[in-house]
Design a protein around this motif. Structure first.
Motif, PDB file in Angstrom:
ATOM      1  N   PHE A  28     -19.928  36.391 -47.153  1.00  0.00           N
ATOM      2  CA  PHE A  28     -21.398  35.970 -47.312  1.00  0.00           C
ATOM      3  C   PHE A  28     -22.301  37.040 -47.422  1.00  0.00           C
ATOM      4  O   PHE A  28     -23.339  36.901 -47.763  1.00  0.00           O
ATOM      5  N   GLU A  29     -21.887  38.188 -46.966  1.00  0.00           N
ATOM      6  CA  GLU A  29     -22.587  39.540 -46.625  1.00  0.00           C
ATOM      7  C   GLU A  29     -23.148  39.737 -48.139  1.00  0.00           C
ATOM      8  O   GLU A  29     -24.333  40.078 -48.301  1.00  0.00           O
ATOM      9  N   LEU A  30     -22.486  39.520 -49.123  1.00  0.00           N
ATOM     10  CA  LEU A  30     -22.876  39.808 -50.791  1.00  0.00           C
ATOM     11  C   LEU A  30     -23.940  39.165 -51.004  1.00  0.00           C
ATOM     12  O   LEU A  30     -24.967  39.773 -51.882  1.00  0.00           O
ATOM     13  N   GLU A  31     -23.913  37.744 -50.705  1.00  0.00           N
ATOM     14  CA  GLU A  31     -25.012  37.230 -50.907  1.00  0.00           C
ATOM     15  C   GLU A  31     -26.375  37.565 -50.348  1.00  0.00           C
ATOM     16  O   GLU A  31     -27.636  37.522 -50.801  1.00  0.00           O
ATOM     17  N   GLU A  32     -26.155  37.687 -48.828  1.00  0.00           N
ATOM     18  CA  GLU A  32     -27.160  38.201 -48.263  1.00  0.00           C
ATOM     19  C   GLU A  32     -28.056  39.446 -48.749  1.00  0.00           C
ATOM     20  O   GLU A  32     -29.127  39.471 -48.816  1.00  0.00           O
ATOM     21  N   CYS A  33     -27.023  40.579 -48.954  1.00  0.00           N
ATOM     22  CA  CYS A  33     -27.573  41.696 -49.719  1.00  0.00           C
ATOM     23  C   CYS A  33     -28.477  41.197 -50.949  1.00  0.00           C
ATOM     24  O   CYS A  33     -29.717  41.798 -51.276  1.00  0.00           O
ATOM     25  N   ALA A  34     -28.015  40.392 -51.762  1.00  0.00           N
ATOM     26  CA  ALA A  34     -28.581  39.953 -53.091  1.00  0.00           C
ATOM     27  C   ALA A  34     -29.974  39.304 -52.544  1.00  0.00           C
ATOM     28  O   ALA A  34     -31.166  39.478 -53.270  1.00  0.00           O
ATOM     29  N   LEU A  35     -29.744  38.298 -51.507  1.00  0.00           N
ATOM     30  CA  LEU A  35     -31.151  37.895 -51.329  1.00  0.00           C
ATOM     31  C   LEU A  35     -32.339  38.710 -50.786  1.00  0.00           C
ATOM     32  O   LEU A  35     -33.292  38.427 -50.951  1.00  0.00           O
ATOM     33  N   ILE A  36     -31.878  39.555 -49.847  1.00  0.00           N
ATOM     34  CA  ILE A  36     -32.654  40.767 -49.334  1.00  0.00           C
ATOM     35  C   ILE A  36     -33.308  41.416 -50.554  1.00  0.00           C
ATOM     36  O   ILE A  36     -34.526  41.544 -50.695  1.00  0.00           O
ATOM     37  N   ASP A  37     -32.647  41.821 -51.608  1.00  0.00           N
ATOM     38  CA  ASP A  37     -33.027  42.435 -52.761  1.00  0.00           C
ATOM     39  C   ASP A  37     -33.997  41.628 -53.611  1.00  0.00           C
ATOM     40  O   ASP A  37     -34.233  42.107 -54.674  1.00  0.00           O
ATOM     41  N   GLY A  38     -34.279  40.334 -53.221  1.00  0.00           N
ATOM     42  CA  GLY A  38     -34.982  39.449 -53.994  1.00  0.00           C
ATOM     43  C   GLY A  38     -34.614  38.631 -54.989  1.00  0.00           C
ATOM     44  O   GLY A  38     -35.182  38.113 -55.657  1.00  0.00           O
ATOM     45  N   ALA A  39     -33.143  38.332 -55.057  1.00  0.00           N
ATOM     46  CA  ALA A  39     -32.635  37.538 -55.817  1.00  0.00           C
ATOM     47  C   ALA A  39     -32.788  36.101 -55.545  1.00  0.00           C
ATOM     48  O   ALA A  39     -32.951  35.770 -54.258  1.00  0.00           O
ATOM     49  N   SER A  40     -32.971  35.131 -56.337  1.00  0.00           N
ATOM     50  CA  SER A  40     -33.110  33.764 -56.236  1.00  0.00           C
ATOM     51  C   SER A  40     -31.701  33.117 -55.907  1.00  0.00           C
ATOM     52  O   SER A  40     -30.483  33.847 -56.177  1.00  0.00           O
ATOM     53  N   ARG A  41     -31.880  31.970 -55.334  1.00  0.00           N
ATOM     54  CA  ARG A  41     -30.419  31.210 -54.967  1.00  0.00           C
ATOM     55  C   ARG A  41     -29.557  31.126 -56.588  1.00  0.00           C
ATOM     56  O   ARG A  41     -28.388  31.326 -56.482  1.00  0.00           O
ATOM     57  N   TRP A  42     -30.395  30.932 -57.486  1.00  0.00           N
ATOM     58  CA  TRP A  42     -29.746  30.536 -58.743  1.00  0.00           C
ATOM     59  C   TRP A  42     -29.111  32.120 -59.170  1.00  0.00           C
ATOM     60  O   TRP A  42     -28.100  32.186 -59.731  1.00  0.00           O
ATOM     61  N   GLN A  43     -29.797  33.016 -59.025  1.00  0.00           N
ATOM     62  CA  GLN A  43     -29.261  34.344 -59.650  1.00  0.00           C
ATOM     63  C   GLN A  43     -28.319  34.812 -58.664  1.00  0.00           C
ATOM     64  O   GLN A  43     -27.039  35.166 -59.027  1.00  0.00           O
ATOM     65  N   VAL A  44     -28.083  34.428 -57.172  1.00  0.00           N
ATOM     66  CA  VAL A  44     -27.036  34.668 -56.282  1.00  0.00           C
ATOM     67  C   VAL A  44     -25.803  33.835 -57.179  1.00  0.00           C
ATOM     68  O   VAL A  44     -24.884  34.533 -57.161  1.00  0.00           O
ATOM     69  N   LEU A  45     -25.790  32.731 -57.274  1.00  0.00           N
ATOM     70  CA  LEU A  45     -24.813  31.879 -57.892  1.00  0.00           C
ATOM     71  C   LEU A  45     -24.343  32.501 -59.194  1.00  0.00           C
ATOM     72  O   LEU A  45     -23.116  32.498 -59.315  1.00  0.00           O
ATOM     73  N   THR A  46     -25.295  32.594 -60.188  1.00  0.00           N
ATOM     74  CA  THR A  46     -24.539  33.149 -61.476  1.00  0.00           C
ATOM     75  C   THR A  46     -24.139  34.736 -61.525  1.00  0.00           C
ATOM     76  O   THR A  46     -23.400  34.641 -62.274  1.00  0.00           O
ATOM     77  N   LYS A  47     -24.908  35.533 -60.652  1.00  0.00           N
ATOM     78  CA  LYS A  47     -24.536  36.821 -60.881  1.00  0.00           C
ATOM     79  C   LYS A  47     -23.410  37.402 -59.896  1.00  0.00           C
ATOM     80  O   LYS A  47     -22.886  38.365 -59.911  1.00  0.00           O
TER      81      LYS A  47
END
Lengths: 298, 312
Positions: free
Chosen positions: A188-207
């Motif tokens: 889950f931490e990977l997603e949290e990092c991305a979210l903190i860096d400003g990624a949207s949920r869609w970007q988290v999912l696709t990237k």
């Protein structure tokens, strides 16, 4: 013994485990002989299918002149008949298109649903997850009559869309369930990092999530493709005309004529119809096994 | 000043507000699956139950006739024969699949050369389309040119061909054998996956304590394998109970309905015979059996989880 690595035997540290406690003759009787019998029985129908497909008609019924287990004068006559004098190539094409379309549709729906259930964790996501699993347990055998009424009323009767839209009823629950397991294994931490860096949920999912779950996607994809390729009862019920049939239905309903059984071309049809899934399977055995056991293990 | 303007968040657009709201986003993500399953699974399930209460025929929407279909089926000996056949088929095929599948899983769990090759080959019957392998069985079970009859005659065990699919008892045994052939790989491979999670150290400890091979199996393997056995067999029972393809290819329910399962009878009455209402009623009659099997394994597993101290 070389290929038994840590993967095949994760629990045992030392090579061979406790097998040294058994003597070789004992192992032959208790393991190798039963295993050989299993393999022979499980594979015999395929051997018989193949040998019949290349047998000339004369040899097929005269067991006295030559051993039926072998073929003296192999012929491609049955296969030639199948490919050039029946609608078989059309059935192959139909089955391929329908299977791919149903698989792609199911995968898209399943990825989104599995991500929402597993990671967005909306209120009630657990109940939805359970409902999806229960949907997988609803067998086609009790759905085909009402579905045939629906398909007819929607004007989809005898079109490929009847199958493309109904196959996801058993593919989506399976794929969702499988992908939920895969998404759960991604930290889950990977997603949290991305979210903190400003990624949207869609970007988290696709990237992030999708690239990491490629093995899961392959497993779900080939399994869904195989299930659609093998499907029978919907294809039998919803398709009427010969040129729209799928391979399993076509072989059974068009190649079998009441007067005389053309066993050679029937077996050739069964063999060629099995080949695509067998080839796919042979490339992705590990994925296939993991998807089969994954759905059960959860 | 410039710093504050740069730091000021841009006015959130409609789309990004949706993306921020977890509820709306979840709704959007669930939409395709929910629509697909509601339209093509939940609705037909309800429609099927409704059709069971009507006299619908192909090309004619029926009217509500209450329990007439069920009353008719209650007095229909063919229906009860199909129920009996389905239960017999499911019970005997499942027991055989479990016993042989577990045996095969134990064999494959040994240290073997070419282990992954064996595992791949063993799964083949499950991979190929059932209808196509059933056609191969049809040829193997041929009344005149069956290879089994020929081989047994050569060995001098029988003196005339076995009528595999023409005689009621033989036909039942033949379709069960074909179903077992197809089902063994699934059971074996899933149980093998379960076996591989059992730590080797438990076997070593038990061996040091003087356990024999049977005791190792009975007191180490079996208890640890129970959860996965329960799930695997639930799936196996469900798929066997609702089987259609194999029977449709091999016997179409014959001879004299001896191999008619509820699914094939439902197809014969509902689609071939055009009596949609009656066919739907037969399909609905399968639901209690399926629910029973699911609930049995669900509560069995619940109890087990509770015993192991797992939360919720």
């Amino acid at each position: 013994m070389a290929q038994i690595g840590p993967k095949a035997n994760p629990a045992g540290g030392d090579e061979g485990g406790m097998t040294y406690l058994q003597s070789m003759p004992r192992r032959v009787v208790t393991i190798y002989v039963p295993l050989a019998v299993f393999v022979i029985v499980l594979l015999f129908p395929f051997y018989w299918m193949t040998i019949t497909a290349i047998k000339p008609n004369v040899e097929m019924t005269s067991y006295d002149t030559s051993s039926p287990f072998w073929v003296v004068h192999p012929t491609l006559q049955n296969i030639r008949y199948l490919l050039f004098e029946t609608s078989y190539p059309g059935w192959l094409l139909n089955t391929t298109i329908i299977s791919i379309a149903a698989t792609v549709l199911s995968l898209i729906a399943a990825v989104l649903a599995a991500y929402a259930i597993e990671r967005l964790r909306f209120s009630g996501s657990r109940q939805v997850g359970l409902a999806v699993f229960l949907a997988y347990l609803v067998p086609p055998s009790i759905l085909f009559i009402p579905l045939s009424v629906m398909v007819f009323n929607l004007g989809l009767y005898d079109t490929p869309f009847a199958l493309i839209l109904t196959y996801p009823t058993f593919l989506v629950p399976f794929c969702t369930w499988l992908l939920m397991g895969y998404f759960r294994s991604i930290p889950f931490e990977l997603e949290e990092c991305a979210l903190i860096d400003g990624a949207s949920r869609w970007q988290v999912l696709t990237k992030i999530v999708l690239p990491l779950s490629v093995p899961g996607l392959i497993s779900a994809g080939i399994f869904a493709f195989t299930l659609s390729w093998n499907e029978f009862i919907y294809a039998l019920t919803f398709i009427q005309s010969s040129e729209n049939k799928t391979v399993p239905v076509g072989v059974l309903t068009e190649l079998v004529r009441s007067d005389v059984y053309e066993w050679g071309s029937l077996m050739a049809g069964a063999l060629i119809g099995s080949l695509p899934v067998v080839i796919l399977y042979s490339f992705f055995v590990e994925h296939y096994v993991s998807s089969m056991t994954g759905a059960v293990k959860e | 000043m410039a710093v504050t303007t740069a730091a000021a968040p841009p006015r959130p657009s409609f789309l990004s507000r949706i993306a921020e709201s977890r509820g709306l986003l979840s709704f959007g993500f669930m939409l395709p699956t929910v629509v697909l399953l509601l339209v093509f699974l939940t609705y037909p399930l309800g429609l099927g139950v409704w059709l069971g209460f009507t006299d619908a025929r192909i090309g004619r929407p029926g009217v509500f006739i209450g329990l007439e279909n069920y009353e008719y089926l209650w007095d229909d000996s063919v229906f009860w024969l199909s129920v009996f056949n389905t239960v017999l088929y499911t019970v005997s095929a499942s027991i055989l699949k479990f016993a042989l599948g577990l045996w095969l899983a134990l064999l494959l769990n040994e240290n073997l050369p070419f282990k992954s090759f064996f595992r791949a080959v063993v799964l083949l019957p499950w991979v190929v389309p059932t209808v196509l392998s059933a056609i191969a069985f049809w040829w193997i079970y041929d009344s005149q040119f069956s290879i089994i009859s020929w081989a047994l005659k050569q060995m001098g065990l029988i003196d005339h061909n076995i009528n595999f699919l023409g005689d009621p008892q033989n036909a039942r045994a033949s379709v069960i054998a074909a179903n077992v052939w197809r089902g063994i790989p699934f059971v074996a491979i899933t149980l093998l996956a379960g076996l591989q999670t059992i730590p080797q150290s438990l076997y070593e400890a038990a061996t040091l304590d003087g356990a024999g091979r049977w005791q190792l199996f009975r007191y180490v393997t079996l208890p640890l394998l129970t959860p996965i056995i329960a799930i695997t067999m639930t799936f196996s029972v469900l798929f066997t109970f609702t089987d259609f393809q194999l029977i449709y290819v091999l016997t179409r329910g014959g001879p004299v309905n001896a191999t008619h399962l509820m699914a094939t009878l439902s197809f014969q009455r509902g689609i071939s015979g055009g009596q949609l209402g009656e066919g739907a009623a037969i399909a609905v009659a399968m639901i209690p059996f399926l629910l029973g099997a699911i609930l049995l394994s669900y509560f069995g597993l619940q109890r087990r989880r509770w015993q192991q101290g797992g939360g919720d």
